[in-house]
Design a protein around this motif. Structure first.
Motif, short mmCIF file in Angstrom:
data_model
loop_
_atom_site.label_atom_id
_atom_site.label_comp_id
_atom_site.label_asym_id
_atom_site.label_seq_id
_atom_site.Cartn_x
_atom_site.Cartn_y
_atom_site.Cartn_z
N ALA A 147 0.83 -1.21 0.00
CA ALA A 147 0.00 0.00 0.00
C ALA A 147 0.87 1.26 0.00
N LYS A 148 1.94 1.22 0.75
CA LYS A 148 2.86 2.35 0.75
C LYS A 148 3.47 2.55 -0.64
N GLN A 149 3.79 1.46 -1.30
CA GLN A 149 4.32 1.54 -2.66
C GLN A 149 3.31 2.20 -3.60
N VAL A 150 2.03 1.88 -3.41
CA VAL A 150 0.99 2.48 -4.26
C VAL A 150 0.94 3.99 -4.06
N LEU A 151 0.94 4.41 -2.80
CA LEU A 151 0.89 5.85 -2.51
C LEU A 151 2.15 6.56 -3.00
N GLU A 152 3.27 5.89 -2.92
CA GLU A 152 4.50 6.48 -3.44
C GLU A 152 4.46 6.55 -4.97
N HIS A 153 3.90 5.54 -5.60
CA HIS A 153 3.76 5.54 -7.06
C HIS A 153 2.89 6.70 -7.51
N LEU A 154 1.88 7.02 -6.71
CA LEU A 154 0.97 8.12 -7.04
C LEU A 154 1.48 9.47 -6.53
N SER A 155 2.66 9.44 -5.89
CA SER A 155 3.26 10.65 -5.29
C SER A 155 2.34 11.27 -4.25
N LEU A 156 1.69 10.40 -3.46
CA LEU A 156 0.73 10.85 -2.46
C LEU A 156 1.12 10.46 -1.03
N TRP A 157 2.25 9.79 -0.85
CA TRP A 157 2.59 9.29 0.48
C TRP A 157 2.66 10.42 1.51
#
Length: 252
Positions: A147-157
């Motif tokens: 899930a963290k990877q997803v947010l980082e991929h979206l530049s939203l972490w």
């Protein structure tokens, strides 16, 4: 008299053959990643029906189960939610070398127990219109790491992190989400299928996170346990793979 003795011996032999499977039946304690809870509960009776052996299941985050195994917990088989912890048990001598394999490939979803909570998951996350979102602890829960990877991929972490509620395991993360204590959460597809109730679902593209290869391994404490060996073999069976895939997992 000879005929009587012959019949007696035959009956005795037949009785021993019938009793033998019961005598040889064994039990294995299995450490199971929390996302696999519903599947494991369905597999356990099928395992007993198929092999005659029994399995008792302990659920938890992969990180915590790995720590328990390292501290001597009496598990015979480890079903991790990633490949890293399964590999570590093998590399450190806690597992039997050569028994590690991928039993399921997990799918991460963004889900709300409320129908119509969002139209499209990515847009919803970018809108930041939510108050709280659940996520598994990225340090101990592989699905949380994904899930963290997803947010980082979206530049939203950085933007979303202050609103995150972390579950110790993906099971606790799902509980937060299912009970409505958070607006939505990053959970396993298998959990949503097991819930069997309506809500709002975004199936996250797999290119947004590293493959969640869930691996099983025969632990050293199960080396001489016929039930542990049988359970590992059973996971590869057509019957087991059919159940696993019905919960949305990929099977190799």
């Amino acid at each position: 008299m000879k005929q009587y003795n012959s019949c007696y011996r035959y009956a005795l032999l037949l009785g021993m053959l019938l009793i033998e499977p019961i005598v040889q039946a064994a039990e294995v304690k299995v450490a199971v990643a929390a996302n696999f809870t519903d599947v494991a509960r369905e597999l356990v009776p099928l395992f007993k029906q198929t092999t005659g052996h029994t399995a008792s299941i302990s659920f938890g985050s992969t990180g915590k189960l790995y720590a328990q195994i390292g501290n001597g917990a009496p598990f015979g088989v480890f079903l991790a939610a990633d490949s890293e912890r399964a590999w570590r048990t093998e590399a450190s001598g806690l597992a039997v070398e050569g028994t590690r394999f991928t039993y399921a490939v997990g799918r991460l979803v963004f889900w709300s127990s409320t129908s119509g909570q969002f139209n499209e998951g990515e847009s919803y996350l970018r809108s930041a219109s939510f108050k709280r979102v659940a996520i598994g602890n990225p340090k101990t829960a592989p699905y949380g790491h994904a899930a963290k990877q997803v947010l980082e991929h979206l530049s939203l972490w950085s933007e979303v992190e202050p609103k995150l509620v972390r579950g110790e395991s993906i099971a606790q993360t799902f509980q937060f989400t299912a009970t409505g204590n958070v607006d939505a959460g990053f959970v396993a597809l298998s959990q949503v299928k097991g819930w069997r109730e309506r809500g709002t679902l975004w199936t996250i593209p797999q290119k947004y996170y590293s493959p969640i290869e869930q691996q099983a391994v025969l632990l050293s404490k199960g080396r001489d346990n016929p039930a542990a060996i049988a359970f590992v073999d059973f996971l590869r069976s057509v019957a087991a793979r059919k159940v696993i895939s019905s919960y949305g997992y990929g099977v190799e």
